[in-house]
Scaffold this motif. Structure first.
Motif, PDB file in Angstrom:
ATOM      1  N   ASN A  25     -34.143 -51.001   6.664  1.00 55.32           N
ATOM      2  CA  ASN A  25     -34.068 -50.680   7.774  1.00 55.32           C
ATOM      3  C   ASN A  25     -32.890 -51.322   8.380  1.00 55.32           C
ATOM      4  O   ASN A  25     -32.449 -52.598   8.381  1.00 55.32           O
ATOM      5  CB  ASN A  25     -35.273 -50.236   8.289  1.00 55.32           C
ATOM      6  N   SER A  26     -32.255 -50.623   8.768  1.00 53.99           N
ATOM      7  CA  SER A  26     -31.088 -50.952   9.760  1.00 53.99           C
ATOM      8  C   SER A  26     -31.596 -51.618  11.078  1.00 53.99           C
ATOM      9  O   SER A  26     -30.552 -52.387  11.080  1.00 53.99           O
ATOM     10  CB  SER A  26     -29.619 -49.731  10.244  1.00 53.99           C
TER      11      SER A  26
ATOM     12  N   ALA B   1     -33.473 -38.183  16.930  1.00 56.14           N
ATOM     13  CA  ALA B   1     -32.759 -39.241  16.747  1.00 56.14           C
ATOM     14  C   ALA B   1     -33.632 -40.554  16.249  1.00 56.14           C
ATOM     15  O   ALA B   1     -33.643 -41.147  15.850  1.00 56.14           O
ATOM     16  CB  ALA B   1     -32.103 -39.015  18.223  1.00 56.14           C
ATOM     17  N   LEU B   2     -35.050 -40.292  16.845  1.00 58.58           N
ATOM     18  CA  LEU B   2     -35.822 -41.096  16.884  1.00 58.58           C
ATOM     19  C   LEU B   2     -36.257 -40.957  15.329  1.00 58.58           C
ATOM     20  O   LEU B   2     -36.360 -42.103  14.483  1.00 58.58           O
ATOM     21  CB  LEU B   2     -37.437 -41.366  17.394  1.00 58.58           C
ATOM     22  N   ILE B   3     -36.435 -40.436  14.240  1.00 60.48           N
ATOM     23  CA  ILE B   3     -36.851 -40.716  13.343  1.00 60.48           C
ATOM     24  C   ILE B   3     -35.521 -40.789  12.718  1.00 60.48           C
ATOM     25  O   ILE B   3     -35.319 -41.275  11.066  1.00 60.48           O
ATOM     26  CB  ILE B   3     -37.430 -39.050  12.396  1.00 60.48           C
ATOM     27  N   THR B   4     -34.279 -39.965  13.239  1.00 57.67           N
ATOM     28  CA  THR B   4     -33.306 -40.699  12.454  1.00 57.67           C
ATOM     29  C   THR B   4     -32.684 -42.330  11.847  1.00 57.67           C
ATOM     30  O   THR B   4     -32.497 -42.801  10.680  1.00 57.67           O
ATOM     31  CB  THR B   4     -31.752 -39.987  12.849  1.00 57.67           C
ATOM     32  N   VAL B   5     -33.057 -42.832  13.167  1.00 60.83           N
ATOM     33  CA  VAL B   5     -33.138 -44.132  13.240  1.00 60.83           C
ATOM     34  C   VAL B   5     -33.998 -45.017  12.555  1.00 60.83           C
ATOM     35  O   VAL B   5     -33.654 -45.630  12.305  1.00 60.83           O
ATOM     36  CB  VAL B   5     -32.718 -44.544  14.806  1.00 60.83           C
ATOM     37  N   SER B   6     -35.769 -44.321  12.474  1.00 57.84           N
ATOM     38  CA  SER B   6     -36.533 -45.367  11.964  1.00 57.84           C
ATOM     39  C   SER B   6     -36.663 -44.659  10.821  1.00 57.84           C
ATOM     40  O   SER B   6     -37.136 -45.827  10.143  1.00 57.84           O
ATOM     41  CB  SER B   6     -37.181 -45.120  12.699  1.00 57.84           C
TER      42      SER B   6
ATOM     43  N   LEU C 175     -25.620 -50.315  14.119  1.00 64.12           N
ATOM     44  CA  LEU C 175     -26.733 -51.481  13.643  1.00 64.12           C
ATOM     45  C   LEU C 175     -26.449 -52.303  12.751  1.00 64.12           C
ATOM     46  O   LEU C 175     -26.495 -53.235  12.481  1.00 64.12           O
ATOM     47  CB  LEU C 175     -28.330 -51.467  13.175  1.00 64.12           C
ATOM     48  N   GLN C 176     -25.808 -51.014  11.390  1.00 64.20           N
ATOM     49  CA  GLN C 176     -25.149 -51.752  10.117  1.00 64.20           C
ATOM     50  C   GLN C 176     -24.023 -53.147  10.300  1.00 64.20           C
ATOM     51  O   GLN C 176     -23.557 -53.721   9.605  1.00 64.20           O
ATOM     52  CB  GLN C 176     -24.792 -50.791   9.157  1.00 64.20           C
ATOM     53  N   GLN C 177     -23.246 -53.134  11.562  1.00 66.11           N
ATOM     54  CA  GLN C 177     -22.738 -53.459  11.664  1.00 66.11           C
ATOM     55  C   GLN C 177     -22.573 -55.608  12.194  1.00 66.11           C
ATOM     56  O   GLN C 177     -21.761 -56.125  12.267  1.00 66.11           O
ATOM     57  CB  GLN C 177     -21.404 -53.332  12.509  1.00 66.11           C
ATOM     58  N   ILE C 178     -23.706 -55.061  12.771  1.00 67.44           N
ATOM     59  CA  ILE C 178     -24.655 -56.660  13.609  1.00 67.44           C
ATOM     60  C   ILE C 178     -24.240 -58.017  12.344  1.00 67.44           C
ATOM     61  O   ILE C 178     -23.577 -58.706  12.282  1.00 67.44           O
ATOM     62  CB  ILE C 178     -25.798 -56.562  13.504  1.00 67.44           C
TER      63      ILE C 178
END
Length: 559
Positions: free
Chosen positions: A162-163, A387-392, A145-148
């Protein structure tokens, strides 16, 4: 004194680190150059993605890579900027500015260094596998997401920390259809990398892909944003300048960075030790080395560093045998700074984004995800939650919550495996045996199971003697011992005699300190063997029966 010196000596470099260098120097040299080629685009990409800049990423790979190689606890570990660290640093840059990265690097390095000196290196072994895989998948998603923004030619500056939100905002703000050009560069890099990966795993696919796209950009004069000017030499080391007011706000992020640096470095070192027979790794020394690496990187204007699993794997597969290969890797990158800074400056940012997108995709293994989800329900829940908390939200919060959820399920399983069983008295039955209850406590008597287990004992009525067998008790904590003492006291208060049999030596001191033994009616109610305990219980029943028989009843002639 000698023991203290031996302990300190184990954390310092020594001649033993290079004992096989005389025979392995050729393979170490080749491995170091290979890893340097692989590390160059990654160092640049991670520096840009974090917001600190390509130069910071390159400095980190050189300085931190060299210091960690010399002082670290692994013979083949390669350190530098990593994707996981970018995930933590990017929000820090957005919230506190680029200058905060240097301060956080030094603070985090000091924390990691102290962790090594305090011998905390083995703590990573307590991380459950579903938690590790959960935040690995989360990191992969965030890096993607950071590369978008770079992939569509839009800046994420000033957007959400938030990425996922920043990626959506960048796509919305992109200049279409001009954004198709950087997207094409990203796709080209991905195609070259994936194609070369199928041909041979030994080729530096990311390096070749960046060369191809950069040459195409120069030949066709494509309007792609580039890295820009880089320093032609390393900056002089300087102590970070920071105001005391902002220092307090960076302590929390520094602890988060330190935790991540320690976890990722120790995991990478453990993986490296399992990949090749190059000797075991010293986890405490690894923390010392990584702490010093991040401190040194901060002094030179770089980022916090960690052990890099991908680059370490390349190092091992290339034949590295000693830490000299990681040193060569840093020197190779240093040569790039002094000899090829102008060449590196024209690399398109979209090409770096393509490298990281492929890297992120490789971090997410469908096979591994299937394995976790098919293991047990509790492990699957831990994996998904992490995984969800890492992304969120946040990587460190995700690890903490993941460990908490895993601990909850582990304690529940341990509590379920523990139990109280009423047993028949061995041997031939005797008069009054129905008033003797023999209970065996199995498994664990800890805070998660103590009250439930002991309630089962106290619920039995019509009993005059209770024998509690503790020889099969594997674990007891303070709560379990205290609850057991309360049970004995409550039973004795009801007139029930309690006998305890088979306290294990390792539990004796705790049970004695918390009053279990003192709550017994008499010291001789503690037994090492079952037969004497049963004999004592039967004699107690016999005496009680005799005493009741000798009491005159109302209306008797003798009254």
């Amino acid at each position: 004194m000698s023991r203290t010196w031996t302990s300190v000596r184990s954390l310092l470099p020594g001649r033993a680190d290079y004992r096989v260098l005389r025979t392995s120097w050729r393979s170490d040299l080749l491995a170091g150059i290979t890893v340097g080629i692989v590390a160059l685009p990654l160092a640049l990409a991670f520096g840009v993605s974090s917001g600190a800049g390509a130069a910071a990423g390159l400095i980190t790979a050189i300085v931190a890579g060299l210091v960690a190689a010399v002082f670290g606890g692994s013979n083949v570990q390669v350190s530098g900027p990593t994707g996981a660290m970018v995930v933590v640093l990017a929000p820090i840059v957005v919230s506190h500015g680029v200058g905060a990265v240097v301060v956080v690097s030094v603070l985090a390095g000091v924390i990691v260094l102290l962790g090594g000196l305090l011998r905390l290196g083995r703590t990573v072994s307590y991380l459950p596998w579903p938690v590790i895989e959960g935040f690995t998948v989360g990191i992969g998603v965030i890096i993607f997401l950071q590369q978008i923004p770079a992939a569509v030619g839009a800046s994420a500056t000033g957007r959400s920390t938030n990425s996922a939100v920043a990626a959506i905002e960048s796509v919305a703000a992109a200049d279409w259809p001009a954004a198709l050009l950087p997207i094409a560069a990203v796709v080209a890099v991905a195609v070259v990398m994936l194609s070369l990966g199928r041909v041979s795993g030994r080729l530096p696919a990311s390096f070749i892909a960046i060369v191809v796209v950069t040459l195409a950009s120069l030949v066709f004069a494509l309007p792609l944003a580039t890295i820009g000017a880089l320093p032609h030499s390393l900056p002089l080391p300087a102590f970070p300048v920071v105001e005391m007011g902002s220092l307090a706000s960076l302590v929390g992020p520094a602890f988060a960075v330190a935790a991540l640096a320690a976890i990722e470095s120790l995991l990478s070192a453990r993986v490296a030790a399992s990949m090749a027979d190059t000797g075991p790794y010293n986890p405490d020394r690894e923390l010392v080395g990584q702490g010093l690496a991040s401190i040194a990187s901060g002094f030179f204007g770089g980022m916090p560093a960690t052990g890099a699993i991908a680059r370490t794997a390349v190092n091992v597969r290339s034949g590295a045998r000693t830490r000299a290969s990681a040193i060569v890797h840093s020197l190779a990158l240093l040569a790039v700074v002094y000899l090829a800074a102008n060449v590196v400056a024209v690399i398109p940012l979209a090409a770096l984004s393509g490298v990281l997108i492929v890297t992120a995709a490789r971090m997410i293994s469908p096979t591994m995800i299937k394995q976790v989800l098919r293991s047990t329900r509790s492990d699957a829940i831990v994996f998904v939650v992490t995984a969800l908390i890492t992304v969120s939200f946040d990587l460190i919060i995700a690890v903490g919550i993941g460990i908490g959820v895993a601990a909850f399920f582990a304690l529940r399983a341990l509590s379920t495996a523990s139990g109280v069983r009423r047993e028949e008295l061995p041997g031939d039955p005797a008069v009054g045996d129905e008033r003797i209850a023999l209970f065996r406590i199995d498994g664990s008597l800890f805070f998660g199971a103590a009250e439930r287990l002991l309630d089962r004992i106290s619920s039995h009525r019509g009993i005059e003697v209770v024998i509690v067998r503790l020889s099969q008790l594997q674990l007891v904590d303070a709560t379990g011992a205290h609850t057991l003492a309360e049970l004995v006291t409550a039973l004795e208060r009801r007139g029930v005699t309690v006998l305890i049999k088979g306290i294990r030596p390792e539990h004796l001191q705790l049970l004695d300190r918390l009053g279990v033994i003192g709550s017994l009616r008499h010291p001789n109610h503690l037994f090492a063997e079952l037969d004497p305990a049963i004999a004592h219980a039967r004699s107690h029943i016999a005496r009680s029966h005799t005493a009741r028989s000798s009491v005159p009843r109302v209306g008797d002639a003798t009254a």
